[in-house]
Design an enzyme around this catalytic site. Structure first.
Site, PDB file in Angstrom:
ATOM      1  CE1 TYR A  55      -4.109  -1.673  -0.287  1.00  0.00           C
ATOM      2  CE2 TYR A  55      -3.026  -3.254   1.166  1.00  0.00           C
ATOM      3  CZ  TYR A  55      -4.050  -2.936   0.286  1.00  0.00           C
ATOM      4  OH  TYR A  55      -5.016  -3.867  -0.029  1.00  0.00           O
ATOM      5  NE  ARG A  58      -3.074  -0.154  -5.019  1.00  0.00           N
ATOM      6  CZ  ARG A  58      -4.326  -0.453  -4.676  1.00  0.00           C
ATOM      7  NH1 ARG A  58      -4.538  -1.348  -3.731  1.00  0.00           N
ATOM      8  NH2 ARG A  58      -5.335   0.135  -5.258  1.00  0.00           N
ATOM      9  CB  VAL A  92      -8.359   2.828  -2.309  1.00  0.00           C
ATOM     10  CG1 VAL A  92      -9.343   1.784  -1.787  1.00  0.00           C
ATOM     11  CG2 VAL A  92      -7.283   2.158  -3.154  1.00  0.00           C
ATOM     12  CG  HIS A 108     -13.977  -1.439  -1.958  1.00  0.00           C
ATOM     13  ND1 HIS A 108     -13.813  -2.036  -3.188  1.00  0.00           N
ATOM     14  CD2 HIS A 108     -15.113  -1.971  -1.434  1.00  0.00           C
ATOM     15  CE1 HIS A 108     -14.814  -2.887  -3.403  1.00  0.00           C
ATOM     16  NE2 HIS A 108     -15.623  -2.860  -2.362  1.00  0.00           N
ATOM     17  CB  CYS A 116      -5.257   3.908  15.125  1.00  0.00           C
ATOM     18  SG  CYS A 116      -4.357   3.165  16.515  1.00  0.00           S
ATOM     19  CB  CYS A 138      -3.968   6.007  20.905  1.00  0.00           C
ATOM     20  SG  CYS A 138      -3.255   4.741  19.843  1.00  0.00           S
ATOM     21  CB  THR A 176     -16.663  -1.834 -11.787  1.00  0.00           C
ATOM     22  OG1 THR A 176     -16.615  -2.931 -10.866  1.00  0.00           O
ATOM     23  CG2 THR A 176     -18.101  -1.512 -12.128  1.00  0.00           C
ATOM     24  CB  SER A 177     -14.480  -6.807 -13.423  1.00  0.00           C
ATOM     25  OG  SER A 177     -14.251  -6.844 -12.027  1.00  0.00           O
TER      26      SER A 177
HETATM   27  N1  APR Z   1     -12.158   2.439 -19.738  1.00  0.00           N
HETATM   28  C1  APR Z   1     -13.257   1.730 -19.319  1.00  0.00           C
HETATM   29  N2  APR Z   1     -13.166   0.554 -18.683  1.00  0.00           N
HETATM   30  C2  APR Z   1     -11.944   0.061 -18.438  1.00  0.00           C
HETATM   31  C3  APR Z   1     -10.759   0.729 -18.845  1.00  0.00           C
HETATM   32  C4  APR Z   1     -10.912   1.969 -19.531  1.00  0.00           C
HETATM   33  N3  APR Z   1      -9.866   2.688 -19.937  1.00  0.00           N
HETATM   34  N4  APR Z   1      -9.687  -0.017 -18.483  1.00  0.00           N
HETATM   35  C5  APR Z   1     -10.167  -1.108 -17.875  1.00  0.00           C
HETATM   36  N5  APR Z   1     -11.524  -1.072 -17.844  1.00  0.00           N
HETATM   37  C6  APR Z   1     -12.443  -2.042 -17.238  1.00  0.00           C
HETATM   38  C7  APR Z   1     -12.051  -3.498 -17.424  1.00  0.00           C
HETATM   39  O1  APR Z   1     -12.613  -4.012 -18.630  1.00  0.00           O
HETATM   40  C8  APR Z   1     -12.674  -4.151 -16.192  1.00  0.00           C
HETATM   41  O2  APR Z   1     -14.001  -4.585 -16.453  1.00  0.00           O
HETATM   42  O3  APR Z   1     -12.403  -1.825 -15.842  1.00  0.00           O
HETATM   43  C9  APR Z   1     -12.701  -3.030 -15.161  1.00  0.00           C
HETATM   44  C10 APR Z   1     -11.710  -3.204 -14.027  1.00  0.00           C
HETATM   45  O4  APR Z   1     -12.056  -4.329 -13.293  1.00  0.00           O
HETATM   46  P1  APR Z   1     -11.259  -4.781 -11.990  1.00  0.00           P
HETATM   47  O5  APR Z   1      -9.800  -4.791 -12.253  1.00  0.00           O
HETATM   48  O6  APR Z   1     -11.865  -6.036 -11.515  1.00  0.00           O
HETATM   49  O7  APR Z   1     -11.532  -3.557 -10.969  1.00  0.00           O
HETATM   50  P2  APR Z   1     -12.795  -3.301 -10.059  1.00  0.00           P
HETATM   51  O8  APR Z   1     -14.047  -3.761 -10.705  1.00  0.00           O
HETATM   52  O9  APR Z   1     -12.726  -1.895  -9.610  1.00  0.00           O
HETATM   53  O10 APR Z   1     -12.484  -4.235  -8.817  1.00  0.00           O
HETATM   54  C11 APR Z   1     -13.363  -4.250  -7.733  1.00  0.00           C
HETATM   55  O11 APR Z   1     -11.864  -5.634  -6.493  1.00  0.00           O
HETATM   56  O12 APR Z   1      -9.805  -6.321  -5.648  1.00  0.00           O
HETATM   57  C12 APR Z   1     -10.904  -5.551  -5.449  1.00  0.00           C
HETATM   58  O13 APR Z   1     -11.067  -3.925  -3.842  1.00  0.00           O
HETATM   59  C13 APR Z   1     -10.652  -4.104  -5.163  1.00  0.00           C
HETATM   60  O14 APR Z   1     -12.158  -2.238  -5.509  1.00  0.00           O
HETATM   61  C14 APR Z   1     -11.582  -3.371  -6.121  1.00  0.00           C
HETATM   62  C15 APR Z   1     -12.606  -4.444  -6.445  1.00  0.00           C
END
Ligand code: APR
Length: 232
Positions: A55, A58, A92, A108, A116, A138, A176-177
């Site tokens: 972290y 990051r 994050v 998240h 802490c 603390c 987001t996936s």
């Molecule tokens: N434009 C649009 N979409 C995009 C781009 C882009 N330039 N680049 C990548 N993506 C899409 C990918 O196709 C994928 O579906 O973003 C998505 C990223 O997916 P993940 O890597 O799974 O990220 P996320 O969905 O945020 O993960 C959720 O998983 O590990 C945990 O806590 C972590 O918050 C995170 C959570």
């Protein structure tokens, strides 16, 4: 009639074009690193320095990136939309805030905050964290951890999130996936509330079938396009 409430859920894909890696894409954070080694309470108990190192890197990377056109478009939407706009992020990083969004729900947690485990205080934290770092609240050592929700922990602000999504007229998931619960379930809650649902992603996802509409392409192109469509 008043304008519908807009709820936006963002994931790592919105920050990808700013230069922050996603988790599950090629070269994503979970490619070279096992979740079990860095992103769960058990990993922190076993090897806190390893988790802190992950972290710290990051957090430091945030100094090298800037918000992109997608973050900026969402900040514009929050300012210009006559109805309510709720921005929920799984990210994050602080790129939504730096683009000008004022209310961001970080389900998240946040890299630039520490928690802490001794006294429960949360604080802004911009530097590296180590086991030897003293908690300014603390005064004890070995308690500070990144204020990140790890696997096995409960996401923050769920009540507020459920309330906003349950009242949504428009629900849009960006970059987001859709593989991590409970964020992945919000589209269903939105649908049952009667919201129109939109997925913006540069590719089809395993949950694309849950959405009414799709804009496929890079977030920096598709998000400004969608925001223009809404606010003109
Ligand atoms: N434009 C649009 N979409 C995009 C781009 C882009 N330039 N680049 C990548 N993506 C899409 C990918 O196709 C994928 O579906 O973003 C998505 C990223 O997916 P993940 O890597 O799974 O990220 P996320 O969905 O945020 O993960 C959720 O998983 O590990 C945990 O806590 C972590 O918050 C995170 C959570």
């Amino acid at each position: 009639m008043s304008e519908p409430s807009v709820v936006v859920l963002t994931g790592a894909g919105i920050s990808a074009e700013s230069g922050l890696p996603t988790f599950r894409d090629k070269d994503g954070l979970w490619e070279g690193q096992r979740v079990e080694d860095v992103a769960c309470p058990e990993a922190f108990a076993r090897d806190p320095e390893r988790v802190q190192r992950f972290y710290n890197l990051r957090r430091a990377a945030l100094d090298t990136v800037e918000p992109n056109a997608a973050h900026q478009a969402l900040a514009r939407l929050q300012q210009a939309w006559p109805g309510r706009v709720t921005l929920i992020t799984q990210n994050v990083d602080d790129l939504h805030e730096r683009a000008g969004s004022t209310e961001v729900i970080h389900m998240h947690g946040e890299l630039r905050k520490a928690l802490c485990t001794h006294c429960g205080n949360r604080m802004i934290w911009l530097d590296d964290l180590h086991g030897s770092t003293l908690c300014p609240a603390c005064g004890r050592r070995r308690g500070l951890r990144p204020d990140i929700v790890w696997f096995g922990e409960i996401p923050y602000h769920m009540e507020r999130i459920d309330e906003a999504v349950g009242a949504a007229g428009i629900f849009t998931a960006i970059g987001t996936s859709g593989l991590v619960y409970p964020a992945s379930g919000l589209v269903h809650l939105a649908k049952s509330a009667g919201a129109r649902t939109l997925e913006i992603n540069n590719t089809q996802t395993q949950v694309s079938g849950c959405f009414d509409r799709h804009l496929i392409g890079p977030a920096t192109v598709q998000v400004p396009r969608w925001v223009e469509e809404l606010i003109g």
